[in-house]
Design a protein around this motif. Sequence first.
Motif, PDB file in Angstrom:
ATOM      1  N   GLU A   1       0.733  -1.199   0.110  1.00 35.32           N
ATOM      2  CA  GLU A   1      -0.055  -0.060   0.060  1.00 35.32           C
ATOM      3  C   GLU A   1       0.805   1.416  -0.031  1.00 35.32           C
ATOM      4  OE1 GLU A   1      -3.926  -1.879   2.564  1.00 35.32           O
ATOM      5  OE2 GLU A   1      -2.687  -0.498   3.154  1.00 35.32           O
ATOM      6  N   ASN A   2       1.866   1.105   0.888  1.00 33.02           N
ATOM      7  CA  ASN A   2       2.930   2.470   1.010  1.00 33.02           C
ATOM      8  C   ASN A   2       3.443   2.663  -0.627  1.00 33.02           C
ATOM      9  OD1 ASN A   2       5.936   3.190   1.618  1.00 33.02           O
ATOM     10  ND2 ASN A   2       4.247   4.365   2.870  1.00 33.02           N
ATOM     11  N   TYR A   3       4.046   1.302  -0.993  1.00 35.26           N
ATOM     12  CA  TYR A   3       4.853   1.444  -2.382  1.00 35.26           C
ATOM     13  C   TYR A   3       3.634   2.022  -3.545  1.00 35.26           C
ATOM     14  CZ  TYR A   3       7.299  -0.337  -6.198  1.00 35.26           C
ATOM     15  OH  TYR A   3       8.061  -0.826  -7.415  1.00 35.26           O
TER      16      TYR A   3
ATOM     17  N   SER B   1       1.175   3.882  -2.956  1.00 38.77           N
ATOM     18  CA  SER B   1       0.771   5.231  -2.798  1.00 38.77           C
ATOM     19  C   SER B   1       1.965   6.117  -3.084  1.00 38.77           C
ATOM     20  CB  SER B   1       0.580   5.749  -1.394  1.00 38.77           C
ATOM     21  OG  SER B   1       0.498   6.794  -0.972  1.00 38.77           O
ATOM     22  N   VAL B   2       3.219   5.625  -2.700  1.00 42.71           N
ATOM     23  CA  VAL B   2       4.380   6.554  -3.171  1.00 42.71           C
ATOM     24  C   VAL B   2       4.412   6.651  -4.805  1.00 42.71           C
ATOM     25  CG1 VAL B   2       6.831   6.618  -3.268  1.00 42.71           C
ATOM     26  CG2 VAL B   2       5.664   6.242  -1.113  1.00 42.71           C
ATOM     27  N   ALA B   3       4.493   5.461  -5.365  1.00 44.35           N
ATOM     28  CA  ALA B   3       4.614   5.718  -6.901  1.00 44.35           C
ATOM     29  C   ALA B   3       3.567   6.469  -7.523  1.00 44.35           C
ATOM     30  CB  ALA B   3       4.232   4.014  -7.317  1.00 44.35           C
ATOM     31  N   GLY B   4       2.170   6.293  -6.878  1.00 40.38           N
ATOM     32  CA  GLY B   4       0.920   6.993  -7.615  1.00 40.38           C
ATOM     33  C   GLY B   4       1.285   8.491  -7.206  1.00 40.38           C
ATOM     34  N   GLN B   5       1.527   8.804  -6.218  1.00 37.81           N
ATOM     35  CA  GLN B   5       2.042  10.176  -5.796  1.00 37.81           C
ATOM     36  C   GLN B   5       3.108  10.790  -6.358  1.00 37.81           C
ATOM     37  OE1 GLN B   5       1.901  11.280  -1.434  1.00 37.81           O
ATOM     38  NE2 GLN B   5       1.081   9.268  -1.129  1.00 37.81           N
ATOM     39  N   GLN B   6       4.154  10.044  -6.453  1.00 39.50           N
ATOM     40  CA  GLN B   6       5.320  10.635  -7.360  1.00 39.50           C
ATOM     41  C   GLN B   6       4.977  10.879  -8.844  1.00 39.50           C
ATOM     42  OE1 GLN B   6       8.613   7.892  -6.695  1.00 39.50           O
ATOM     43  NE2 GLN B   6       9.400   9.063  -5.215  1.00 39.50           N
TER      44      GLN B   6
ATOM     45  N   ILE C   1      -4.089  -0.702  -4.823  1.00 36.46           N
ATOM     46  CA  ILE C   1      -4.436   0.305  -5.944  1.00 36.46           C
ATOM     47  C   ILE C   1      -4.468   1.819  -5.104  1.00 36.46           C
ATOM     48  CG2 ILE C   1      -6.670  -0.210  -5.840  1.00 36.46           C
ATOM     49  CD1 ILE C   1      -6.473   0.294  -8.992  1.00 36.46           C
ATOM     50  N   CYS C   2      -4.054   2.837  -6.103  1.00 35.04           N
ATOM     51  CA  CYS C   2      -3.897   4.177  -5.379  1.00 35.04           C
ATOM     52  C   CYS C   2      -4.485   5.085  -6.549  1.00 35.04           C
ATOM     53  CB  CYS C   2      -2.607   4.399  -4.962  1.00 35.04           C
ATOM     54  SG  CYS C   2      -2.320   6.312  -4.396  1.00 35.04           S
TER      55      CYS C   2
ATOM     56  N   SER D   1      -1.982   4.038  -9.688  1.00 32.28           N
ATOM     57  CA  SER D   1      -0.893   3.117  -9.639  1.00 32.28           C
ATOM     58  C   SER D   1      -1.433   1.775  -8.959  1.00 32.28           C
ATOM     59  CB  SER D   1       0.022   3.704  -8.635  1.00 32.28           C
ATOM     60  OG  SER D   1      -0.359   4.127  -7.493  1.00 32.28           O
ATOM     61  N   ARG D   2      -0.889   0.821  -9.277  1.00 24.30           N
ATOM     62  CA  ARG D   2      -1.449  -0.452  -9.020  1.00 24.30           C
ATOM     63  C   ARG D   2      -0.346  -1.448  -8.698  1.00 24.30           C
ATOM     64  NH1 ARG D   2      -5.672  -4.389 -12.066  1.00 24.30           N
ATOM     65  NH2 ARG D   2      -3.592  -4.776 -13.255  1.00 24.30           N
ATOM     66  N   VAL D   3      -0.138  -2.037  -7.513  1.00 22.42           N
ATOM     67  CA  VAL D   3       0.816  -3.228  -7.450  1.00 22.42           C
ATOM     68  C   VAL D   3       0.124  -4.569  -6.919  1.00 22.42           C
ATOM     69  CG1 VAL D   3       2.832  -3.995  -5.757  1.00 22.42           C
ATOM     70  CG2 VAL D   3       2.632  -1.818  -6.291  1.00 22.42           C
ATOM     71  N   LEU D   4       0.342  -5.400  -7.970  1.00 21.82           N
ATOM     72  CA  LEU D   4      -0.386  -6.726  -7.805  1.00 21.82           C
ATOM     73  C   LEU D   4       0.157  -7.139  -6.753  1.00 21.82           C
ATOM     74  CD1 LEU D   4      -1.087  -7.671 -11.266  1.00 21.82           C
ATOM     75  CD2 LEU D   4      -2.596  -7.093  -9.671  1.00 21.82           C
TER      76      LEU D   4
END
Lengths: 495, 419
Positions: A49-51, A53-58, A254-255, A267-270
Amino acid sequence: MNKYKETVRMLSMRNALILTYTILGVALFIVTCVFFMYSNSRGLMAQSENYTSVAGQQSAKHISNFCASIERSARMIYDDKDFLEFYVKGSIPTAEERKTISDLTVMMTKTKFITDYADFGIVYSSGIYAGSVSDGIKDLFGNDFYGKADELLGDKPETWTALYSGSLSRACFLKRLNPYAILITTFYSTKLGSIISTGNEMSRLSICVTDSSGRVIHASDNLGLTAGAHLPSDMESPIDGRIDITVGNSTGAICAVAVSNGWIVYSRVLADKDARYGSLSTRDFIIFMGMTSLLLFVVSGIIISAFYTSERKKRRISETEYDEELGVLTPFYCEDKICDRIETSLVGGTWAFTLVKIKDTDLIRSRLGEDFLRGGQKQLAGILKESFGDSSIIGINDDNALVVFTDFSDYDLFKAHDNLVRTHNDTLKLFSRLLVGDNSDYKLDVAMGVCIYPDQAKDYDELDLKARQALEAALDTENDSLVFYDEKKIGGGRR
Amino acid sequence: MTIRKSVLALALSASLLLASCTETDAVPVKHSVALSVSWWGRDVRHSYTISALNEFSKLNPDIELSTEFAEFDPFLKQMDVEFATHHECDVMMINYDWLFRYSPDGTGFYDLGQLADEIDLSTFTAEQLSYGIVDGKLNAISNALNCETCYYNADLYKRYGLGLPSSWDDLFKAAELMRGDGIYPIELNRKASWMAAIAHEEQRTGIRCFDDNNKLGFTAENFANVVSFYRDLVEKNVTKYMNEIGTQDFTRGISAGAMVWISDAGYFCEPAIKSGHKIEVGDYLRIPGSEILGWYAKPTSMYCIRRDTKSPKEAAKLVDFLINSEEMALLQGTEKGIPMSKSMLEVLESNDLLHGIQFDSNKKLLSTIEIKRVSPYLENIGLVEAFERSARAVLYEGEDPESEGRMLYDIAKDLKLEP
């Protein structure tokens, strides 16, 4: 036969213990594993979730910055008041207007190359263009280019939109320069791929940029989405129209983050099925479990075997319960029963732990033989049974001393002690009957050492020690003798 | 074994188990081979090229591609900047004259002959490969042949009782008839205007602007005639002024014809065909009885590799994919013209894709034996832009063709095969 049965019973007990400990061990292991897997799963979920979120925000930040740089490029038009106020009045430009258009085109074309736009130009209400305006964008806006651009702008001074052509899309920035001129800047959305790269090996991270209606402007390759497609439901549903939020579920995280120009970055990390279970695949987990169970089984077996084959315990297998000749308990079982009796005894009771031994046994054995001595012990055991009764535990220890553990409990402690002393003194008198030899002409002297439980000792070992001390004292005296352990006289105390 | 030892063994086993659980896992970061690729064209080309590159990426996951693409004019300017700053892409699609512009001595691009293990050159004839050879080095491989070709709306011409034009006079005659309805017999964009005016002058004089050795044949007077002829075309309503042609004029029937590259025929003609117009390939316009045809063909969509690319083998693999692969053939079709590559032709043929307006115009090109290979000077963008400026000056700024002709001559005679 009796010995064989005992052995089978012991082995069965040992196996049962091995099995029990193994099951307990495996159960403990499973519980521990499940706990760690759950903890790990929660940890990984939080990390995902953190990853995400960070990927989406960046990504949203990068896109915002990039778009802001494009918006700033409009300033160059504002730098020249003539350019800002200029527009072509008729459908065919005058020579002077052509000159201005040409100058604008030169200036804007140069800027375009610096920033790699697909289009950087101005469209006038007369339908004339200045700057670099591609055929592609003209096709997208159609015959009434200015009218469409004006419609997209509405009352706003500037706006962002996305234009779709086949599997391509352009990001488009429109800004009104004056009532008859609109600045248009576009770039191919593939450019966003270099701004929000997910890395070719990181297939579990996907990033998608959509316009406000949910149409895909650009998506990372691993999503397999073409520009203009609608955001897939497996990405849209968890978010459910919310923005600036990260949602985690069993499939991953997913963010959705808003970009300053109104677009949305998803952004989504499966979830990695293996990673969710502590980086172990199911196959690896089964192997790990099997190996651990086997290890526990073997180690438990070794420990239990070692326990039952110790010097102390192996007698449980090798000894019978009763000495058939004497009719009393053998040393191991005697101790075992006395220990059980001690453990189950009521508080306030009084017991006598008595050691009885024929004096000068070594001398008798050497001069008269073992059988002679055993005959004396047999008589002695009979006397003790007669004197102390069936409720007493009577056995023999490893030093060939007979052991008697008798209950003298009474509500009246003094009465109990009196009874205890009297019984022992009476027994001592009975030893006068201990006559052996072919004609019963040989009197054997007997020594008795007594320790009282729980007054003088708290456990078997202490009882045994103090009774031995009392017995030693009795052995040192002439004839039949009885010595009660007395700490002041014999000393020793607790071992 | 004592119990104490057994317990010790158990503790040791447990420690080993725990130790295995806390093992660190070091995963190396994989670095892909980064390749950049650039091309020019319209959206349709961008779209299928990106799809093709995605296919290439699936086949070559260790190669990471980045792309640069734009329409022709901005792409050319971009190339100038990139070559000047030495930031060109690893794989580039170039125009024919750029070959000499950026590699006058054959060292401006990688010698593809050295990468024959990665690029299947056997699918091209020696002549086809010769288009990309500069000073003995195979600098580029061409995708197809291209030529400015006339396409007409046969229904519109028929409405005015006209056959399809085959001469310039036919065009002027058609213009007289169509003017009243605001219709132009043909539309000539910048490059078509230039090539048409040159062709007319070559036909009129029998002198080639640049000969096979790239020697200038035209005088200032010839160039003045070129500009004058274009002024006549515009003033007599044969064509709209080059910069005022709408992209959909041909589709909308504002223009009854269009002179475009074979590779652009799809873009211009397909919408008109879909709109119900009967579009036909016209003859190469000429002055009846002229000694020379004055029309030129050029190899188009030439792929080359950056001269000092860090990954020549991977770049060559990509070039091979772009010129020979089935995936590219199916996606590209005849958009760039009829492919030269034998393997691509086989794919198109087996999929029944060798038909349509581009196929017809390619057939016309190959059957017209008077067409010569274009001089890179004639394609020189500086000269073409100068012509555009001269045309505007003569048409709208009151300049006379003679002075503009002198200016063009000065530029042409100073041309060198270098950037």
